[in-house]
Design an enzyme around this catalytic site. Structure first.
Site, PDB file in Angstrom:
ATOM      1  N   SER A  22     -38.434 -43.573 -16.611  1.00  0.00           N
ATOM      2  CA  SER A  22     -39.527 -43.144 -17.452  1.00  0.00           C
ATOM      3  C   SER A  22     -38.911 -41.855 -17.880  1.00  0.00           C
ATOM      4  O   SER A  22     -37.636 -41.566 -18.355  1.00  0.00           O
ATOM      5  CB  SER A  22     -40.220 -42.398 -16.068  1.00  0.00           C
TER       6      SER A  22
ATOM      7  N   TYR B  68     -31.682 -24.891 -11.476  1.00  0.00           N
ATOM      8  CA  TYR B  68     -31.085 -26.097 -12.876  1.00  0.00           C
ATOM      9  C   TYR B  68     -30.535 -26.049 -13.472  1.00  0.00           C
ATOM     10  O   TYR B  68     -29.924 -26.826 -14.570  1.00  0.00           O
ATOM     11  CB  TYR B  68     -32.999 -26.514 -12.943  1.00  0.00           C
TER      12      TYR B  68
ATOM     13  N   SER C 172     -29.991 -29.724 -21.619  1.00  0.00           N
ATOM     14  CA  SER C 172     -31.189 -28.594 -21.355  1.00  0.00           C
ATOM     15  C   SER C 172     -31.837 -27.208 -22.585  1.00  0.00           C
ATOM     16  O   SER C 172     -30.380 -27.293 -22.484  1.00  0.00           O
ATOM     17  CB  SER C 172     -31.952 -28.427 -20.432  1.00  0.00           C
TER      18      SER C 172
ATOM     19  N   GLY D 252     -30.941 -42.846 -15.625  1.00  0.00           N
ATOM     20  CA  GLY D 252     -32.625 -42.517 -15.282  1.00  0.00           C
ATOM     21  C   GLY D 252     -33.274 -43.717 -17.190  1.00  0.00           C
ATOM     22  O   GLY D 252     -34.359 -42.446 -17.469  1.00  0.00           O
TER      23      GLY D 252
END
Length: 248
Positions: A11, A140, A127, A8
């Site tokens: 960005s 998510y 996260s 990934g």
């Protein structure tokens, strides 16, 4: 000279992690679905390779091209704000296939070579929402919480063969393209009945001045990669550190 492979990297966090390790004289394998050579400075220590973590053939090709890897960073991820009742099954599967199953598949692909050398570090970027429940992020959060549990259990296995596993938990990073990439998945996923709740969620996002910068994540990954005494979970960013400190 050690080699790090990061998923990934087109960005956000992945791109900054690649820059950070390049600046510190590591060999960097930066992967992304659609490779762009202009994103990172030209270097003999840099390779940019195509990778779709949901595609077995793509993963096999990266393993063959990358060669020996000392540190694997599973950073690729997708998400969407949505009410559970309105989130299509296909979107749920897409999120889990990328965030959860993609990370597992990459671990399975690269762990054997680390085990054979009795050294290496696997770093899974999840996260800080896994530390504190938030509305409209159920799927998510579940996909990332699954990676947390997977990583912590896997670490017990890997320790017996000389390999380490770590988690980096970033906070909210408005400067990345995560929200931009998530927006197409949000159409029709917040019914009118949840309008007031959604408005409050967005207002809270705007009002919260504590955020995570991509550099915070790169520094946390550096700690996980280079400090044998690093904790299992490393929060990245001011907001993530606060949540970690108050998590039950």
């Amino acid at each position: 000279m050690k080699t790090i492979l990061i998923t990934g990297c087109s960005s956000g966090f992945g791109l900054e992690i690649a820059r950070y390790f390049l600046d510190r004289d590591w060999n960097v394998v930066a992967t992304m679905r659609s490779p762009r050579q202009d994103l990172l400075p030209a270097s003999s220590r840099l390779r940019i390779l195509p990778l779709d973590v949901t595609d077995e053939a793509s993963i096999r090709a990266v393993v063959a091209q990358a060669g020996p890897v000392d540190v694997l960073v599973n950073n690729a991820g997708i998400g969407a704000l949505a009410a559970v009742e309105a989130q299509a099954p296909a979107q749920v599967r897409e999120i889990f296939e990328t965030n959860t199953l993609g990370s597992i598949a990459m671990c399975q692909a690269f762990i054997p070579q680390m085990r054979e050398r009795a050294q290496g570090v696997v770093i899974n970027v999840t996260s800080s929402v896994t530390l504190r429940s938030l509305p409209l992020l159920a799927v998510y959060t579940a996909s990332k919480a699954a990676v947390n549990a997977f990583t912590e259990s896997m670490a017990l296995e890997l320790a017996s063969v000389g390999v380490q596993a770590r988690l980096v938990l970033p906070g909210r990073a408005p400067s990345t393209r995560f929200a931009e990439n998530a927006r197409p998945r949000m159409e029709g996923t917040i019914p009118d009945a949840y309008g007031a709740l959604a408005a409050q969620v967005f207002a809270n996002f705007q009002a919260n001045t504590q955020v995570t910068h991509a550099s915070d994540v790169a520094e946390a990954v550096w700690q996980a990669a280079t400090d044998p005494g690093a904790p299992m979970r490393i929060p990245a960013g001011e907001d993530a550190r606060e949540w970690a400190a108050t998590a039950v």
